[in-house]
Design a protein around this motif. Structure first.
Motif: not given
Length: 131
Positions: A18-20, A58-60, A91-96, A101-102
């Motif tokens: 749903l988020k994608q 899968a995605s980011a 530099l810190f980057v947070n990816l979701t 698929r699961s």
């Protein structure tokens, strides 16, 4: 979702799916950063089209990290406003990461950094739970 055939609806039962679909059917708002706007402006017809064409994957989020001020700002603010230099703090980057698929998943190997032109000068490392 109710406009989709049941077979297609079942592929969207995973929250990541749903988020994608929401991200695929949205466009960034001008002059707002990604932390302020989330997916951006939701376009209902584009979201329905994304739901109809959806295949689990899968995605980011964000999908691209281009920190050049002429490209990434204001969407990636404040990251794009920080100049890179040799003695700066990391530099810190947070990816979701979203995996439709699961319901659960694990990395089979460490993530792979694929830099664009000029990105080979950066040291990139990942931290993740391996169990």
């Amino acid at each position: 979702l109710s406009s989709l055939p049941e077979r297609q609806r079942n592929t969207l039962l995973n929250p990541a799916a749903l988020k994608q679909v929401v991200y695929a059917g949205s466009s960034p708002l001008p002059d707002y950063g990604w932390l302020e706007q989330g997916a951006g402006l939701l376009d209902a017809p584009a979201t329905e089209a994304a739901a109809r064409a959806f295949e689990p994957h899968a995605s980011a989020v964000p999908s691209v990290l281009d920190l050049r001020p002429s490209v990434g700002c204001p969407y990636l603010w404040p990251l794009c406003d920080m100049p890179l230099y040799a003695t700066m703090q990391p530099l810190f980057v947070n990816l979701t990461l979203l995996n439709s698929r699961s319901a659960t998943a694990a990395f089979a190997a460490p993530p792979l950094w694929r830099p664009r032109a000029g990105g080979h000068a950066l040291h990139v490392s990942f931290a993740y739970d391996d169990h």
